[in-house]
Motif scaffolding. Structure first.
Motif, PDB file in Angstrom:
ATOM      1  N   ASP A 105      70.886  -3.063  29.669  1.00  0.00           N
ATOM      2  CA  ASP A 105      70.342  -4.227  28.959  1.00  0.00           C
ATOM      3  C   ASP A 105      71.277  -5.427  29.085  1.00  0.00           C
ATOM      4  OD1 ASP A 105      68.178  -2.729  28.239  1.00  0.00           O
ATOM      5  OD2 ASP A 105      68.673  -2.605  26.107  1.00  0.00           O
ATOM      6  N   ASP A 108      70.834  -7.112  32.409  1.00  0.00           N
ATOM      7  CA  ASP A 108      69.564  -7.835  32.424  1.00  0.00           C
ATOM      8  C   ASP A 108      69.720  -9.178  31.713  1.00  0.00           C
ATOM      9  OD1 ASP A 108      66.643  -7.967  32.898  1.00  0.00           O
ATOM     10  OD2 ASP A 108      66.502  -7.840  30.718  1.00  0.00           O
ATOM     11  N   LYS A 132      71.565   2.419  35.183  1.00  0.00           N
ATOM     12  CA  LYS A 132      70.303   3.102  34.866  1.00  0.00           C
ATOM     13  C   LYS A 132      70.302   4.498  35.479  1.00  0.00           C
ATOM     14  CE  LYS A 132      65.266   2.612  35.173  1.00  0.00           C
ATOM     15  NZ  LYS A 132      64.148   1.730  35.645  1.00  0.00           N
ATOM     16  N   THR A 149      67.406   4.866  23.542  1.00  0.00           N
ATOM     17  CA  THR A 149      67.780   3.513  23.142  1.00  0.00           C
ATOM     18  C   THR A 149      69.274   3.293  23.369  1.00  0.00           C
ATOM     19  OG1 THR A 149      68.116   4.247  20.858  1.00  0.00           O
ATOM     20  CG2 THR A 149      65.949   3.354  21.430  1.00  0.00           C
ATOM     21  N   ALA A 155      75.885  -2.512  22.060  1.00  0.00           N
ATOM     22  CA  ALA A 155      74.876  -3.483  22.492  1.00  0.00           C
ATOM     23  C   ALA A 155      75.019  -4.791  21.725  1.00  0.00           C
ATOM     24  CB  ALA A 155      73.481  -2.907  22.301  1.00  0.00           C
ATOM     25  N   THR A 159      76.007  -8.381  23.373  1.00  0.00           N
ATOM     26  CA  THR A 159      75.112  -9.529  23.196  1.00  0.00           C
ATOM     27  C   THR A 159      75.885 -10.748  22.720  1.00  0.00           C
ATOM     28  OG1 THR A 159      73.187  -8.135  22.718  1.00  0.00           O
ATOM     29  CG2 THR A 159      73.113 -10.405  21.925  1.00  0.00           C
TER      30      THR A 159
END
Length: 253
Positions: A105, A108, A132, A149, A155, A159
Protein backbone atom coordinates in the motif's frame (compact mmCIF):
# COMPACT_ATOMS: atom_id res chain seq x y z
CA UNK A 1 18.30 -14.26 20.14
CA UNK A 2 19.72 -11.29 18.30
CA UNK A 3 23.00 -11.48 16.40
CA UNK A 4 24.88 -10.07 13.42
CA UNK A 5 24.84 -12.01 10.19
CA UNK A 6 26.35 -11.50 6.73
CA UNK A 7 24.25 -9.29 4.50
CA UNK A 8 21.98 -11.81 2.70
CA UNK A 9 22.33 -12.59 -0.99
CA UNK A 10 20.38 -15.82 -1.60
CA UNK A 11 19.05 -18.77 0.33
CA UNK A 12 21.00 -21.83 -0.80
CA UNK A 13 19.16 -24.02 1.63
CA UNK A 14 19.20 -27.80 1.55
CA UNK A 15 15.65 -28.99 2.15
CA UNK A 16 16.79 -32.42 3.28
CA UNK A 17 17.97 -31.57 6.79
CA UNK A 18 17.40 -28.93 9.42
CA UNK A 19 21.14 -28.55 9.98
CA UNK A 20 21.90 -27.68 6.38
CA UNK A 21 19.04 -25.19 6.26
CA UNK A 22 20.20 -23.43 9.40
CA UNK A 23 23.77 -23.33 8.15
CA UNK A 24 22.65 -21.80 4.86
CA UNK A 25 20.68 -19.10 6.65
CA UNK A 26 23.72 -18.24 8.77
CA UNK A 27 26.11 -18.14 5.81
CA UNK A 28 24.17 -15.79 3.53
CA UNK A 29 26.72 -13.68 1.64
CA UNK A 30 26.99 -9.90 1.51
CA UNK A 31 24.43 -9.30 -1.21
CA UNK A 32 24.53 -5.57 -1.62
CA UNK A 33 28.05 -5.60 -3.02
CA UNK A 34 27.13 -8.36 -5.45
CA UNK A 35 23.94 -6.53 -6.30
CA UNK A 36 25.84 -3.36 -7.13
CA UNK A 37 28.17 -5.37 -9.38
CA UNK A 38 25.19 -6.89 -11.18
CA UNK A 39 23.61 -3.45 -11.47
CA UNK A 40 26.53 -2.31 -13.57
CA UNK A 41 25.90 -5.16 -15.98
CA UNK A 42 22.22 -4.76 -16.77
CA UNK A 43 18.69 -3.96 -15.56
CA UNK A 44 17.54 -0.50 -14.41
CA UNK A 45 18.06 1.88 -11.47
CA UNK A 46 16.38 5.22 -11.96
CA UNK A 47 18.53 8.16 -10.83
CA UNK A 48 17.15 11.65 -11.29
CA UNK A 49 15.96 12.04 -14.85
CA UNK A 50 18.04 9.17 -16.21
CA UNK A 51 18.02 5.40 -15.93
CA UNK A 52 21.06 3.45 -14.76
CA UNK A 53 21.22 -0.33 -15.49
CA UNK A 54 20.08 -2.58 -12.67
CA UNK A 55 20.00 -6.37 -12.46
CA UNK A 56 16.90 -8.44 -11.94
CA UNK A 57 15.12 -7.75 -8.66
CA UNK A 58 12.56 -10.57 -8.71
CA UNK A 59 12.48 -12.44 -5.38
CA UNK A 60 13.43 -16.12 -5.52
CA UNK A 61 11.09 -17.69 -3.07
CA UNK A 62 11.79 -21.25 -1.94
CA UNK A 63 9.22 -23.96 -2.27
CA UNK A 64 6.81 -24.45 0.58
CA UNK A 65 7.65 -27.23 3.01
CA UNK A 66 5.18 -28.32 5.62
CA UNK A 67 5.28 -29.01 9.33
CA UNK A 68 2.62 -30.05 11.75
CA UNK A 69 -0.29 -27.60 11.45
CA UNK A 70 -0.92 -25.56 14.59
CA UNK A 71 -2.62 -22.49 15.94
CA UNK A 72 -1.97 -19.50 18.13
CA UNK A 73 -4.10 -18.45 21.11
CA UNK A 74 -7.40 -17.05 19.93
CA UNK A 75 -7.13 -18.59 16.47
CA UNK A 76 -8.95 -21.56 14.97
CA UNK A 77 -8.46 -24.93 16.72
CA UNK A 78 -5.40 -26.89 15.61
CA UNK A 79 -7.58 -29.42 13.83
CA UNK A 80 -9.08 -26.66 11.67
CA UNK A 81 -5.90 -24.71 10.99
CA UNK A 82 -4.14 -25.14 7.67
CA UNK A 83 -1.01 -23.24 8.74
CA UNK A 84 2.26 -24.91 7.80
CA UNK A 85 3.97 -23.54 10.90
CA UNK A 86 2.91 -22.98 14.49
CA UNK A 87 3.81 -21.22 17.72
CA UNK A 88 6.46 -18.48 17.50
CA UNK A 89 6.99 -19.21 13.82
CA UNK A 90 3.33 -18.58 13.04
CA UNK A 91 3.40 -15.35 15.04
CA UNK A 92 6.32 -14.07 12.97
CA UNK A 93 4.91 -15.27 9.65
CA UNK A 94 1.59 -13.51 10.26
CA UNK A 95 3.35 -10.39 11.55
CA UNK A 96 5.66 -10.08 8.55
CA UNK A 97 2.80 -10.76 6.16
CA UNK A 98 1.00 -7.73 7.59
CA UNK A 99 4.17 -5.67 7.15
CA UNK A 100 4.49 -6.74 3.52
CA UNK A 101 0.89 -5.76 2.84
CA UNK A 102 1.60 -2.36 4.40
CA UNK A 103 4.61 -2.01 2.09
CA UNK A 104 2.43 -2.79 -0.93
CA UNK A 105 0.00 0.00 0.00
CA UNK A 106 2.87 2.37 0.79
CA UNK A 107 4.41 1.97 -2.65
CA UNK A 108 1.03 2.50 -4.28
CA UNK A 109 0.66 5.74 -2.33
CA UNK A 110 4.19 6.85 -3.28
CA UNK A 111 3.46 6.39 -6.98
CA UNK A 112 0.11 8.17 -6.73
CA UNK A 113 1.73 11.11 -4.93
CA UNK A 114 3.40 12.16 -8.19
CA UNK A 115 6.68 12.87 -6.41
CA UNK A 116 8.63 10.36 -8.50
CA UNK A 117 9.82 10.89 -12.04
CA UNK A 118 8.56 8.27 -14.49
CA UNK A 119 11.50 5.83 -14.33
CA UNK A 120 11.68 6.05 -10.55
CA UNK A 121 7.93 5.51 -10.27
CA UNK A 122 8.33 2.30 -12.27
CA UNK A 123 10.88 1.07 -9.73
CA UNK A 124 8.33 1.77 -7.01
CA UNK A 125 5.67 -0.20 -8.87
CA UNK A 126 8.03 -3.13 -9.38
CA UNK A 127 9.12 -3.15 -5.74
CA UNK A 128 5.50 -3.02 -4.62
CA UNK A 129 4.86 -6.17 -6.67
CA UNK A 130 7.82 -7.88 -4.99
CA UNK A 131 6.28 -7.13 -1.60
CA UNK A 132 2.96 -8.47 -2.84
CA UNK A 133 4.73 -11.69 -3.85
CA UNK A 134 6.30 -11.89 -0.39
CA UNK A 135 2.92 -11.42 1.27
CA UNK A 136 1.48 -14.23 -0.85
CA UNK A 137 4.34 -16.56 0.07
CA UNK A 138 3.97 -15.79 3.76
CA UNK A 139 0.23 -16.30 3.42
CA UNK A 140 0.86 -19.80 2.08
CA UNK A 141 2.85 -20.56 5.22
CA UNK A 142 0.14 -19.09 7.46
CA UNK A 143 -2.69 -20.98 5.74
CA UNK A 144 -6.00 -20.25 7.45
CA UNK A 145 -4.21 -17.94 9.90
CA UNK A 146 -3.11 -15.57 7.13
CA UNK A 147 -4.07 -11.90 7.30
CA UNK A 148 -5.67 -9.91 4.52
CA UNK A 149 -5.08 -6.38 5.82
CA UNK A 150 -1.86 -4.37 6.32
CA UNK A 151 -0.29 -3.99 9.73
CA UNK A 152 -2.26 -0.98 10.95
CA UNK A 153 0.45 0.52 13.15
CA UNK A 154 3.15 0.54 10.49
CA UNK A 155 0.70 1.53 7.75
CA UNK A 156 -0.26 4.63 9.73
CA UNK A 157 3.40 5.50 10.29
CA UNK A 158 4.21 5.09 6.61
CA UNK A 159 1.22 7.19 5.56
CA UNK A 160 2.43 10.05 7.75
CA UNK A 161 5.92 9.86 6.26
CA UNK A 162 4.64 9.68 2.68
CA UNK A 163 2.35 12.67 3.19
CA UNK A 164 5.27 14.68 4.56
CA UNK A 165 7.64 13.82 1.67
CA UNK A 166 7.39 16.71 -0.79
CA UNK A 167 10.27 15.86 -3.13
CA UNK A 168 11.58 12.81 -4.95
CA UNK A 169 14.61 12.64 -2.66
CA UNK A 170 12.42 12.81 0.44
CA UNK A 171 10.13 10.10 -0.92
CA UNK A 172 13.09 7.90 -1.87
CA UNK A 173 14.32 8.26 1.71
CA UNK A 174 10.97 7.00 2.98
CA UNK A 175 11.24 4.03 0.62
CA UNK A 176 14.83 3.37 1.69
CA UNK A 177 13.86 3.32 5.37
CA UNK A 178 10.93 1.02 4.56
CA UNK A 179 13.21 -1.53 2.90
CA UNK A 180 15.85 -1.24 5.64
CA UNK A 181 13.20 -1.89 8.28
CA UNK A 182 12.01 -5.03 6.50
CA UNK A 183 15.54 -6.37 5.95
CA UNK A 184 16.31 -5.80 9.64
CA UNK A 185 13.04 -7.42 10.70
CA UNK A 186 13.76 -10.59 8.75
CA UNK A 187 17.31 -10.62 10.13
CA UNK A 188 15.90 -10.50 13.66
CA UNK A 189 13.32 -13.14 12.84
CA UNK A 190 15.94 -15.55 11.51
CA UNK A 191 17.31 -15.87 15.03
CA UNK A 192 13.89 -16.53 16.56
CA UNK A 193 12.17 -18.97 14.23
CA UNK A 194 12.67 -22.58 13.20
CA UNK A 195 14.48 -23.70 10.07
CA UNK A 196 11.39 -23.95 7.85
CA UNK A 197 10.39 -20.35 8.49
CA UNK A 198 14.03 -19.24 8.36
CA UNK A 199 14.24 -20.65 4.84
CA UNK A 200 11.36 -18.42 3.74
CA UNK A 201 12.71 -15.35 5.55
CA UNK A 202 16.14 -15.90 4.02
CA UNK A 203 14.70 -15.69 0.51
CA UNK A 204 12.74 -12.49 1.18
CA UNK A 205 15.32 -10.54 3.18
CA UNK A 206 17.85 -10.11 0.32
CA UNK A 207 15.18 -8.54 -1.87
CA UNK A 208 14.48 -5.85 0.73
CA UNK A 209 18.22 -5.25 1.17
CA UNK A 210 18.76 -4.88 -2.57
CA UNK A 211 15.79 -2.57 -2.98
CA UNK A 212 17.11 -0.42 -0.14
CA UNK A 213 20.34 -0.04 -2.12
CA UNK A 214 18.40 1.18 -5.14
CA UNK A 215 16.64 3.84 -3.08
CA UNK A 216 19.90 4.96 -1.49
CA UNK A 217 21.14 5.93 -4.97
CA UNK A 218 17.94 7.82 -5.77
CA UNK A 219 17.97 9.59 -2.39
CA UNK A 220 21.51 10.85 -3.06
CA UNK A 221 20.97 11.63 -6.76
CA UNK A 222 21.87 15.28 -6.32
CA UNK A 223 25.28 14.40 -4.87
CA UNK A 224 26.73 10.98 -5.74
CA UNK A 225 29.91 11.90 -3.89
CA UNK A 226 27.78 12.06 -0.75
CA UNK A 227 26.47 8.60 -1.60
CA UNK A 228 30.03 7.30 -1.85
CA UNK A 229 30.86 8.90 1.49
CA UNK A 230 28.13 6.82 3.10
CA UNK A 231 29.11 3.58 1.37
CA UNK A 232 29.51 1.68 4.64
CA UNK A 233 25.89 2.53 5.47
CA UNK A 234 24.49 1.48 2.12
CA UNK A 235 26.85 -1.50 1.66
CA UNK A 236 27.38 -2.82 5.19
CA UNK A 237 29.46 -5.93 5.85
CA UNK A 238 26.74 -7.31 8.08
CA UNK A 239 22.98 -7.08 8.21
CA UNK A 240 21.92 -5.93 11.67
CA UNK A 241 18.50 -5.92 13.29
CA UNK A 242 18.86 -2.34 14.59
CA UNK A 243 15.89 -1.04 12.58
CA UNK A 244 13.77 -4.17 13.04
CA UNK A 245 10.03 -3.92 13.57
CA UNK A 246 8.76 -6.07 16.45
CA UNK A 247 5.28 -7.52 17.00
CA UNK A 248 4.93 -5.95 20.46
CA UNK A 249 5.75 -2.48 19.11
CA UNK A 250 3.74 -2.77 15.90
CA UNK A 251 0.38 -4.35 16.73
CA UNK A 252 -1.69 -5.38 13.74
CA UNK A 253 -4.68 -3.28 14.76
Amino acid sequence: MSFRRPRPVAAEIDEQTQASATRAADELAASRRRFLTRAAAGGVIAVGASAVPLASMAPAFGQTTGSTPGSTPGSAPASASTALVKGEDLTWVVFTQGLELAAVDAYDAMVKSGRFLSAVAQNARDFGLHHKDAAIKLGEEAGSEAVTTPNATWAKQLTTQIDAAQTQIAMATVAYNLEEALAATYSLGLGLVGWETAKVFATISPVAAQQALTWSVVAQASDLEAWKAQITTYLPNFQTDTAALKPAQYPAS
